[in-house]
Design a protein around this motif. Structure first.
Motif, short mmCIF file in Angstrom:
data_model
loop_
_atom_site.label_atom_id
_atom_site.label_comp_id
_atom_site.label_asym_id
_atom_site.label_seq_id
_atom_site.Cartn_x
_atom_site.Cartn_y
_atom_site.Cartn_z
N LEU A 83 5.01 13.15 0.44
CA LEU A 83 4.54 11.90 0.06
C LEU A 83 4.56 11.31 -1.45
CD1 LEU A 83 1.49 11.58 2.53
CD2 LEU A 83 3.55 9.95 2.48
N GLN A 84 4.10 12.28 -2.28
CA GLN A 84 3.97 12.17 -3.93
C GLN A 84 5.34 11.93 -4.38
OE1 GLN A 84 1.09 15.18 -4.98
NE2 GLN A 84 -0.53 13.88 -4.81
N TYR B 54 6.80 8.57 -3.62
CA TYR B 54 6.21 7.46 -4.17
C TYR B 54 6.85 7.44 -5.70
CZ TYR B 54 2.15 6.96 -1.06
OH TYR B 54 1.63 6.84 0.21
N ARG B 55 7.12 8.92 -6.34
CA ARG B 55 7.60 9.01 -7.79
C ARG B 55 9.01 8.27 -7.71
NH1 ARG B 55 4.52 13.91 -7.73
NH2 ARG B 55 6.28 15.06 -7.22
N LYS C 261 10.19 6.38 -5.79
CA LYS C 261 10.29 4.68 -5.16
C LYS C 261 10.99 4.59 -3.69
CE LYS C 261 8.31 2.96 -8.98
NZ LYS C 261 8.36 4.13 -9.94
N SER D 38 6.54 2.90 -0.67
CA SER D 38 5.36 2.66 -1.13
C SER D 38 3.98 2.95 -0.52
CB SER D 38 5.58 1.11 -1.53
OG SER D 38 4.83 0.17 -0.53
N PRO D 39 2.82 3.01 -1.15
CA PRO D 39 1.66 3.30 -0.49
C PRO D 39 1.57 2.15 0.52
CG PRO D 39 1.30 3.44 -2.68
CD PRO D 39 2.79 2.92 -2.69
N ALA E 101 -4.30 0.28 -0.78
CA ALA E 101 -2.70 0.75 -1.00
C ALA E 101 -2.03 -0.19 -1.83
CB ALA E 101 -2.12 0.78 0.44
N GLU F 180 -0.33 0.54 -5.31
CA GLU F 180 0.91 -0.13 -5.69
C GLU F 180 1.14 -0.45 -7.08
OE1 GLU F 180 3.90 -2.64 -2.95
OE2 GLU F 180 3.06 -0.81 -1.88
N MET G 282 0.76 1.98 -9.75
CA MET G 282 2.16 2.74 -9.82
C MET G 282 3.13 1.88 -10.47
SD MET G 282 4.23 4.52 -6.88
CE MET G 282 4.92 2.91 -5.88
N GLY H 223 -2.28 7.97 -2.94
CA GLY H 223 -1.59 7.39 -1.64
C GLY H 223 -1.44 8.20 -0.44
#
Length: 458
Positions: A9-10, A13-14, A16, A19-20, A53, A57, A60, A71
């Motif tokens: 998940l991380q 997110y990093r 893109k 998104s959360p 969330a 977002e 982030m 997230g």
């Protein structure tokens, strides 16, 4: 839905990739799809989760420092206080209870940027091992919905194994994290007594209660513990187990056990030996009366903590918990103080045992999960109380406060998982992590594939 680890998940997110908000919506959809079948949640906090969330977002996008649980979808056993959110304790008595404060573990997860999906079903007031709740319905084991997921944190374990929460937090007074973890084929840690605060968690016993995480794998567990303690369990866990001394009890823990489960346990110990661990047979103190001692402490402290409900609302408990509460006042101060003295003796004796070993290994449960509604089990031709039987391998570690981990170690012929329990000296969770990591990497790839194909609704 794909099972996402915390690291996956991380990474997403990093980069893109998602998104959360997108992830949270997927998990909420998964909860709504599976909850009619497994009944793992009492309360789904959709509005809160989406609001959290959205905040993450924006955080982030703005380039703020992100928390260790950024997230990550989380749920909490419905005995852990959540500010402004219904916290029923699995009881009709507290059906309208909305706390004014978050428990510390909830605060810590929020501070680490976790997302709260909801509150998990449980055995009423955490007084049982089946999560067969008379007020909110039975939690069902995703491996086989006719079976119990264990208890009392049954909803937490079911939520994780069904992929409706990446992490859930449960409580453990005698087995209530480790038995559900074993029953559902996931990882569950009862940490060292006091390592994770029990403040604002409805208690059974201040001597025996613990709070801890349940996760789908060891890496997730290590990241959660890193976040909670500001230690580096994940980093410490990467080394091998060559030379690690693993103690195998010569008595008690190998008695009254299902023969097939014990064979799986022995195969697991052989696997650790093949990885370089040194297997040491250890003699233990006399433990046959330990559960009686634990019950005296638990019920004596319960009679104080629940005195107003026992006095004024005894008929509002479910039948099994009502019987426990009615008996809770039956011990004398002498009984209680003598029992506290006995566990001091147990603690010293186990400290002596651990001078020769690093980790102790046992089965988590002496048998696989039973049918929902079953309260007794036949052992060697004798009917035994299911609660007493299923806690015989776990309860002692609550009394002495040592950390204990349950990790899957195989599948019985009936298609249900078997758990391996690892215990260590206080504040040596690092040794449990190291052992669990090595075992998981060597033994559990196929197990996890089978588990997820059986338990996750797609």
């Amino acid at each position: 839905m794909e099972r996402w680890t915390i690291q996956r998940l991380q990474e997403g997110y990093r980069s893109k990739e998602f998104s959360p908000v997108e992830v949270t919506k997927q998990y909420l959809e998964q909860i709504y799809a599976s909850n009619p079948r497994y009944n793992a949640f009492i309360t789904i906090t959709e509005e809160l989760a989406l609001n959290q969330a959205k905040v993450l977002e924006r955080k982030m996008i703005a380039g703020y420092d992100l928390g260790k649980m950024f997230g990550i979808p989380i749920s909490f056993k419905d005995i852990i206080s959540t500010k402004g959110i219904l916290t029923t304790n699995g009881s009709y008595i507290d059906r309208d209870n909305i706390p004014g404060e978050n428990a510390p573990v909830v605060q810590q997860m929020a501070a680490s940027d976790g997302i709260t999906l909801g509150k998990n079903n449980l055995h009423e007031f955490a007084f049982g091992l089946t999560s067969n709740n008379p007020h909110y319905g039975a939690v069902r084991n995703p491996w086989n919905t006719n079976k119990t997921p264990g208890g009392s944190s049954g909803g937490s374990a079911a939520a994780v194994v069904a992929n409706t929460s990446v992490v859930s937090f449960g409580t453990d007074t005698g087995a209530s994290i480790r038995v559900p973890a074993s029953s559902c084929g996931i990882v569950g840690l009862k940490p060292t007594r006091g390592l994770i605060s029990t403040k604002d968690v409805t208690g059974i016993s201040w001597t025996l209660d613990h709070v801890g995480p349940l996760t789908a794998n060891m890496t997730d567990l290590a990241i959660v513990m890193d976040s909670l303690t500001n230690k580096t369990y994940l980093e410490q866990s990467q080394s091998d187990v060559k030379g690690l001394k693993v103690g195998i009890p010569s008595s008690y823990f190998n008695e009254k056990v299902d023969s097939e489960s014990y064979e799986i346990f022995e195969q697991s110990i052989k696997a650790l030996e093949n990885l370089g661990a040194i297997i040491v047979k250890v003699d233990l103190p006399e433990l046959k009366e330990n559960q009686d001692v634990g019950f005296i402490i638990a019920l004596s402290e319960t009679s104080f903590l629940h005195q107003q409900n026992i006095k004024n609302k005894i008929d509002q408990y479910g039948s099994d918990v009502k019987a426990i509460m009615a008996s809770a006042t039956g011990f004398t101060a002498t009984d209680y103080l003598n029992s506290l003295n006995v566990i001091k003796g147990y603690t010293k004796q186990f400290e002596e045992v651990f001078k020769d070993i690093d980790v102790m290994a046992t089965l988590t449960m002496p048998n696989t999960p039973q049918d929902i509604g079953v309260d007794e089990i036949m052992v060697n031709g004798i009917n035994e109380d299911l609660f007493n039987y299923m806690t015989r391998n776990t309860f002692i570690f609550n009394m002495i406060g040592f950390p204990a981990l349950s990790i899957p170690c195989g599948i019985a012929e009936n298609g249900l998982p078997v758990g391996l329990q690892l215990a260590a000296l206080p504040h040596r969770e690092d040794l449990l992590m190291k052992t669990g990591f090595a075992f998981e990497k060597d033994q559990l790839e196929d197990f996890y594939q089978i588990r997820d194909s059986k338990c996750v609704i797609n």
